[in-house]
Design a protein around this motif. Structure first.
Motif, PDB file in Angstrom:
ATOM      1  N   UNK A  45       0.833  -1.211   0.000  1.00 40.70           N
ATOM      2  CA  UNK A  45       0.000   0.000   0.000  1.00 40.70           C
ATOM      3  C   UNK A  45       0.864   1.256   0.000  1.00 40.70           C
ATOM      4  N   UNK A  46       1.943   1.230   0.762  1.00 41.08           N
ATOM      5  CA  UNK A  46       2.872   2.359   0.826  1.00 41.08           C
ATOM      6  C   UNK A  46       3.512   2.580  -0.541  1.00 41.08           C
ATOM      7  N   UNK A  47       3.928   1.486  -1.189  1.00 39.16           N
ATOM      8  CA  UNK A  47       4.539   1.577  -2.512  1.00 39.16           C
ATOM      9  C   UNK A  47       3.544   2.170  -3.512  1.00 39.16           C
ATOM     10  N   UNK A  52       1.507   6.604  -7.002  1.00 42.91           N
ATOM     11  CA  UNK A  52       0.364   7.436  -7.386  1.00 42.91           C
ATOM     12  C   UNK A  52       0.610   8.921  -7.155  1.00 42.91           C
ATOM     13  N   UNK A  53       1.588   9.247  -6.335  1.00 45.41           N
ATOM     14  CA  UNK A  53       1.857  10.649  -5.998  1.00 45.41           C
ATOM     15  C   UNK A  53       3.239  11.117  -6.425  1.00 45.41           C
ATOM     16  N   UNK A  54       3.915  10.312  -7.240  1.00 45.34           N
ATOM     17  CA  UNK A  54       5.255  10.667  -7.718  1.00 45.34           C
ATOM     18  C   UNK A  54       5.112  11.444  -9.031  1.00 45.34           C
ATOM     19  N   UNK A  60       5.485  10.297 -16.761  1.00 44.74           N
ATOM     20  CA  UNK A  60       5.753   9.193 -17.700  1.00 44.74           C
ATOM     21  C   UNK A  60       4.450   8.570 -18.185  1.00 44.74           C
ATOM     22  N   UNK A  61       3.489   8.407 -17.299  1.00 44.77           N
ATOM     23  CA  UNK A  61       2.193   7.852 -17.688  1.00 44.77           C
ATOM     24  C   UNK A  61       1.524   8.772 -18.722  1.00 44.77           C
ATOM     25  N   UNK A  62       1.540  10.065 -18.463  1.00 49.53           N
ATOM     26  CA  UNK A  62       0.934  11.017 -19.397  1.00 49.53           C
ATOM     27  C   UNK A  62       1.639  10.996 -20.749  1.00 49.53           C
TER      28      UNK A  62
END
Length: 82
Positions: A45-47, A52-54, A60-62
């Protein structure tokens, strides 16, 4: 989502961290939102939260989505499996 005054959080942080594993807790100061407490049930969950907030990962996703929209990319069915 639960709202808790800062004074209560300070008195029993361990309990609120456990509660935050299942719901976000809004920390209030003088009745106004001042922060948020987010707990993690597992290291995974931490990872996930970090990804999700990096901003670099999100960028990179965009870029990948823009590339696919522009017609650049490889269809899934064209990929070979090893």
């Amino acid at each position: 989502m639960k709202e808790v005054p800062l004074s209560e959080i300070k008195d029993d942080l361990s309990r609120f961290l456990r509660e935050a594993e299942t719901q976000e807790i809004i920390i209030t100061r003088h009745g106004k939102p001042a922060g948020i407490l987010i707990g993690f049930e597992s290291e995974e969950d931490w990872f996930d939260y970090r990804l999700e907030n990096d901003p670099r990962f999100l960028r990179r996703i965009e870029q990948a989505r823009d590339s696919l929209r522009a017609g650049r990319g490889v269809p899934l069915e064209d990929l070979e499996t090893e």
